[in-house]
Write an enzyme that holds these catalytic residues in place. Structure first.
Site, PDB file in Angstrom:
ATOM      1  N   LYS A  13       0.919  -1.374   0.040  1.00 47.84           N
ATOM      2  CA  LYS A  13       0.198  -0.027  -0.097  1.00 47.84           C
ATOM      3  C   LYS A  13       1.019   1.174  -0.030  1.00 47.84           C
ATOM      4  O   LYS A  13       0.416   2.027  -0.607  1.00 47.84           O
ATOM      5  CB  LYS A  13      -0.873   0.013   1.231  1.00 47.84           C
ATOM      6  CG  LYS A  13      -1.989  -1.061   1.599  1.00 47.84           C
ATOM      7  CD  LYS A  13      -2.891  -0.704   2.405  1.00 47.84           C
ATOM      8  CE  LYS A  13      -2.425  -0.788   3.719  1.00 47.84           C
ATOM      9  NZ  LYS A  13      -1.678  -2.004   4.485  1.00 47.84           N
ATOM     10  N   ARG A  88      -9.023   1.539   9.243  1.00 49.86           N
ATOM     11  CA  ARG A  88      -8.659   0.155   9.501  1.00 49.86           C
ATOM     12  C   ARG A  88      -9.821  -0.570  10.465  1.00 49.86           C
ATOM     13  O   ARG A  88      -9.654  -1.570  10.608  1.00 49.86           O
ATOM     14  CB  ARG A  88      -7.378   0.271  10.419  1.00 49.86           C
ATOM     15  CG  ARG A  88      -6.204   0.010   9.659  1.00 49.86           C
ATOM     16  CD  ARG A  88      -5.004  -0.206  10.574  1.00 49.86           C
ATOM     17  NE  ARG A  88      -3.843  -0.768  10.142  1.00 49.86           N
ATOM     18  CZ  ARG A  88      -2.770  -0.101   9.647  1.00 49.86           C
ATOM     19  NH1 ARG A  88      -3.062   1.110   8.929  1.00 49.86           N
ATOM     20  NH2 ARG A  88      -1.700  -0.849   9.534  1.00 49.86           N
ATOM     21  N   ARG A 127      11.935  -6.111   5.064  1.00 51.81           N
ATOM     22  CA  ARG A 127      11.871  -4.955   4.867  1.00 51.81           C
ATOM     23  C   ARG A 127      12.788  -4.045   5.736  1.00 51.81           C
ATOM     24  O   ARG A 127      13.044  -4.442   6.946  1.00 51.81           O
ATOM     25  CB  ARG A 127      10.480  -4.464   5.205  1.00 51.81           C
ATOM     26  CG  ARG A 127      10.204  -2.864   5.073  1.00 51.81           C
ATOM     27  CD  ARG A 127       8.796  -2.781   4.761  1.00 51.81           C
ATOM     28  NE  ARG A 127       8.081  -2.896   5.803  1.00 51.81           N
ATOM     29  CZ  ARG A 127       6.768  -2.480   5.821  1.00 51.81           C
ATOM     30  NH1 ARG A 127       6.013  -1.860   4.645  1.00 51.81           N
ATOM     31  NH2 ARG A 127       5.923  -2.420   6.937  1.00 51.81           N
ATOM     32  N   ARG A 160      12.040  -2.099  11.277  1.00 54.89           N
ATOM     33  CA  ARG A 160      11.012  -1.421  11.937  1.00 54.89           C
ATOM     34  C   ARG A 160      10.595  -2.480  13.146  1.00 54.89           C
ATOM     35  O   ARG A 160      10.484  -3.510  12.783  1.00 54.89           O
ATOM     36  CB  ARG A 160       9.635  -1.429  11.231  1.00 54.89           C
ATOM     37  CG  ARG A 160       9.479   0.130  10.743  1.00 54.89           C
ATOM     38  CD  ARG A 160       8.349   0.262   9.739  1.00 54.89           C
ATOM     39  NE  ARG A 160       7.128  -0.080  10.270  1.00 54.89           N
ATOM     40  CZ  ARG A 160       6.083  -0.108   9.551  1.00 54.89           C
ATOM     41  NH1 ARG A 160       6.004   0.466   8.228  1.00 54.89           N
ATOM     42  NH2 ARG A 160       4.806  -0.566  10.005  1.00 54.89           N
ATOM     43  N   ARG A 171      -0.191  -8.722  13.208  1.00 49.84           N
ATOM     44  CA  ARG A 171      -0.790  -7.495  12.551  1.00 49.84           C
ATOM     45  C   ARG A 171      -1.751  -8.239  11.521  1.00 49.84           C
ATOM     46  O   ARG A 171      -2.697  -7.504  11.275  1.00 49.84           O
ATOM     47  CB  ARG A 171       0.416  -6.766  12.059  1.00 49.84           C
ATOM     48  CG  ARG A 171       0.959  -6.362  13.050  1.00 49.84           C
ATOM     49  CD  ARG A 171       2.293  -5.207  12.464  1.00 49.84           C
ATOM     50  NE  ARG A 171       1.928  -4.389  11.665  1.00 49.84           N
ATOM     51  CZ  ARG A 171       2.957  -3.792  10.704  1.00 49.84           C
ATOM     52  NH1 ARG A 171       4.043  -4.031  10.833  1.00 49.84           N
ATOM     53  NH2 ARG A 171       2.650  -2.696  10.022  1.00 49.84           N
TER      54      ARG A 171
HETATM   55  P1  AMP Z   1       1.237   0.890   8.754  1.00 55.38           P
HETATM   56  O1  AMP Z   1       2.398   1.414   8.723  1.00 55.38           O
HETATM   57  O2  AMP Z   1      -0.045   1.365   8.010  1.00 55.38           O
HETATM   58  O3  AMP Z   1       1.299  -0.772   8.827  1.00 55.38           O
HETATM   59  O4  AMP Z   1       0.844   1.290  10.470  1.00 55.38           O
HETATM   60  C1  AMP Z   1       1.564   0.866  11.505  1.00 55.38           C
HETATM   61  C2  AMP Z   1       1.014   0.780  12.918  1.00 55.38           C
HETATM   62  O5  AMP Z   1       0.352   2.337  13.017  1.00 55.38           O
HETATM   63  C3  AMP Z   1      -0.112  -0.178  12.795  1.00 55.38           C
HETATM   64  O6  AMP Z   1       0.178  -1.170  13.310  1.00 55.38           O
HETATM   65  C4  AMP Z   1      -0.990   0.589  13.952  1.00 55.38           C
HETATM   66  O7  AMP Z   1      -0.274   0.338  15.219  1.00 55.38           O
HETATM   67  C5  AMP Z   1      -0.929   2.089  13.559  1.00 55.38           C
HETATM   68  N1  AMP Z   1      -1.900   2.657  12.631  1.00 55.38           N
HETATM   69  C6  AMP Z   1      -1.515   3.176  11.484  1.00 55.38           C
HETATM   70  N2  AMP Z   1      -2.716   3.498  10.887  1.00 55.38           N
HETATM   71  C7  AMP Z   1      -3.818   3.147  11.814  1.00 55.38           C
HETATM   72  C8  AMP Z   1      -5.248   3.176  11.845  1.00 55.38           C
HETATM   73  N3  AMP Z   1      -5.959   3.726  10.663  1.00 55.38           N
HETATM   74  N4  AMP Z   1      -5.803   2.804  12.733  1.00 55.38           N
HETATM   75  C9  AMP Z   1      -5.248   2.216  14.079  1.00 55.38           C
HETATM   76  N5  AMP Z   1      -4.106   2.099  13.890  1.00 55.38           N
HETATM   77  C10 AMP Z   1      -3.185   2.556  13.061  1.00 55.38           C
END
Ligand code: AMP
Length: 215
Positions: A13, A88, A127, A160, A171
Site C-alpha cells: 500500500k 482500518r 523490509r 521497524r 498484525r
Molecule cells: P502501517 O504503517 O500502516 O502498517 O501502520 C503501523 C501501525 O500504526 C499499525 O500497526 C497501527 O499500530 C498504527 N496505525 C496506522 N494506521 C492506523 C489506523 N488507521 N488505525 C489504527 N492504528 C493505525
C-alpha cells in the site's frame, strides 16, 4: 479524488500510494507514517500511540479520527488524497463518512490489494527502512548496494520493530479481524471497489490499479 487503499500490512500500500499520489497529483495520507513521525517527535499523539504500534495493535479510533479530521481540513488534501492504512476499522470508516459529509466531499473508490499471508511475512521481515530519509529497501527483493546503508542518503537502515516476524503475524490477525470486514462494508455502498493482485512487480500492480480507475 479521494481513494482508499485497503489491504493487509505488507501488500505494498505504501509503495502504491506514493506512486498514485504522484501520478494523480493528490496528497498521500498514510496514518502509519504520520504516527511514526509523531512517535519520533515525542508529541502527545506519539506518546499515546507508541505502545499500541510496538505491539502491532491498532491505535484507538478516536485518536485516528482526530488526526484524519485535521488532514482533510488541510490545504495539502484540498485536491484529493490517497488514504493508505486508513480506515482500518468499521468505526473509522463510519467516522470517515461523517468527515467527508462535513467537508462536502465524497469517496471515489476503494482499491483492495491482495497478497497471500506467507508472501507478506517474507516481504515484511525483509523490509529495512532508512532512519534518516525513510527510504524503504528489502533484503530479499530490493537490497541496498551496501548492507545496512541507504542508497539514497547514506543513512542507517533498520528493521521497524513491528516488522519482526511474530509481530507481523499478529498484525495479519488484527487485519483479518478488524480491517478485512471493510471490504464488505464498502461493497454494500455505491462506491466502486476494485481488487488487484499485489503479488506482481510494482509497475504491474500500479498498472492494474490505474486500469481499474480508468486512468
Ligand atoms: P502501517 O504503517 O500502516 O502498517 O501502520 C503501523 C501501525 O500504526 C499499525 O500497526 C497501527 O499500530 C498504527 N496505525 C496506522 N494506521 C492506523 C489506523 N488507521 N488505525 C489504527 N492504528 C493505525
Amino acid at each position: 479524488m479521494i481513494l482508499i487503499l485497503l489491504g493487509a500490512p505488507g501488500v505494498g500500500k505504501g509503495t502504491q500510494s506514493s506512486r498514485l499520489a504522484e501520478r494523480l497529483d493528490v496528497a498521500k495520507v498514510a496514518t502509519g507514517d504520520i504516527l511514526r513521525a509523531a512517535v519520533r517527535e515525542g508529541s502527545e499523539l506519539g506518546k499515546q500511540a507508541r505502545s499500541f504500534m510496538e505491539a502491532g495493535e491498532l491505535v484507538p479510533d478516536e485518536l485516528i479520527l482526530d488526526l484524519i479530521g485535521e488532514v482533510l481540513a488541510s490545504p495539502e488534501a484540498a485536491d484529493g488524497a490517497i488514504l493508505d492504512g486508513f480506515p482500518r476499522t468499521v468505526p473509522q470508516a463510519e467516522g470517515l463518512d461523517a468527515l467527508l459529509r462535513k467537508h462536502d466531499r465524497s469517496l471515489d473508490g476503494v482499491v483492495v490489494i491482495e497478497v497471500a499471508d506467507e508472501v507478506i511475512v517474507r516481504r515484511m521481515s525483509g523490509r529495512r527502512v532508512c532512519d534518516a530519509c525513510g527510504a524503504v529497501f528489502n533484503v530479499h527483493s530490493d537490497p541496498p548496494s551496501e548492507e545496512g546503508v541507504c542508497d539514497r542518503c547514506g543513512g542507517a537502515l533498520r528493521q521497524r520493530s513491528d516488522d519482526a516476524e511474530d509481530t507481523v503475524r499478529h498484525r495479519l490477525t488484527v487485519y483479518r479481524e478488524n480491517t478485512a470486514p471493510l471490504i464488505e462494508f464498502y461493497d454494500a455502498r455505491p462506491v466502486p471497489v476494485h481488487t488487484v493482485d499485489g503479488d506482481q512487480p510494482i509497475e504491474a500492480v500500479e498498472g492494474d490499479i490505474l486500469a481499474n480507475l480508468g486512468r
